[in-house]
Design an enzyme around this catalytic site. Sequence first.
Site: not given
Length: 371
Positions: A169, A173, A246, A277, A303, A351, A353
């Site tokens: 994912r 770049r 999780r 995070r 988190e 999973y 989005d």
Amino acid sequence: MVDYLIVGAGLYGAVFAQEARKRGKRVLVLEKRDHIAGNIHTEETGGIQVHRYGAHIFHTNDRAVWEYVNRFAEFNRYTNAPVANWRGEIYSLPFNMYTFNRLWNTATPEEAERELARQRAEITHAPRNLEEQAISLVGRDIYEKLIRGYTEKQWGRPCAELPAFIIRRLPVRLTYDNNYFNARFQGIPVDGYTELVRKLLGDTEVILNCDYLRGRDEWNAKTGKVIYTGPVDAYFDYAQGPLAYRSLRFETETLETANFQGNAVVNYTDRETPWTRIIEHKWFTFGLDRQGREIPHTVISREYSMEWTKGCEPYYPVNDEKNNARYEAYRAMARREEKVIFGGRLGEYRYYDMDQVIAAALRASREEIRQ
Ligand code: FAD
Ligand code: UDP
């Protein structure tokens, strides 16, 4: 009597409710939590929309889905650009020319590419797990500083035992571009996600604090069909064994400072920091409240990731081989439940989005209500 009993007032349930109501169906929604919107729930605190279950940035390549959500909410032009903190050193994400410069002092794509190629060469076969996949994508330096610690905290397993797809994912770049998502459309609903879900639900009746599984026979007697968006293993009383998830824990606090970390999302990629995070929610709306005024205080959430056990919220399906195989057994059982549609992240153990959840709910409602 209703046509559809929807279990779960999350995004999937709300889109299905909207579509069914639009087609003149009678709908009732049951939600076991004390609020709507599932994991995208936001609540306003002193002008700040707090993402109670973790940072949610809407992004999609699907124009139809983007137009659909924009009918129910106003989106800003927020672009996700998280930064990584490794033992106090700050790196740009996703991996791009800024990251390579900070790591290797490279300035041009050619220099960066040369170093990447040198480090990638460590893996000479097709990657068999996340560790090998990561090194073959970005080399060992990035793996050790920006991937390993974060991933092992996030998933509670060694990278060598995790499936490679999780890391695919992440974009790599050779441009100076910190935009985390390769998406045509991106933004945050300025009034919060809960308001978006409220609009989708419209005047549909919703019963909160109500667990469908505790009284399912009575509920089933009152409906033509059930749309179930809870965990599929719980629906079947764990007949094939529990699926792994999780779970997350959030520590949220309000601070009397205007700027805690200078960014909405900072990932802590070292192993020693216990949280994965920190979110500073005000930056999702550029530090401004709904009237465009600067907010003098701030709200942050640390988190923490942990293994799911019965009684806590399941967040992420663990789509490794063992659990996917177990899910297939549940899916076979689900197909035999003719009066039930299983949907959403937990119902399909995927999973997903938000945009994928919306697309899936639109598809399911279209197929179902055509009949
Ligand atoms: P849920 O939101 O889980 O809704 C299911 C609902 O069903 C819940 O409210 C639950 O309480 C209820 N329920 C379950 N069992 C029962 C029962 N027995 N009786 C009654 N009610 C029940 N997606 C993005 O696009 N961008 C992001 O940036 C992003 N960030 C994320 C960050 C985190 C930390 C997490 C966990 C997810 C993220 N996602 C993101 C994914 C996003 O949260 C999901 O795609 C979306 O919320 C799934 O919606 P859903 O309706 O399938 O599930
Ligand atoms: N990841 C990482 N370092 C980071 C961010 C992500 O190694 O700083 C890895 C990690 O394995 C994570 C995966 O990339 O599970 C996907 O991350 P993303 O932020 O896309 O997932 P989210 O948790 O937001 O769904």
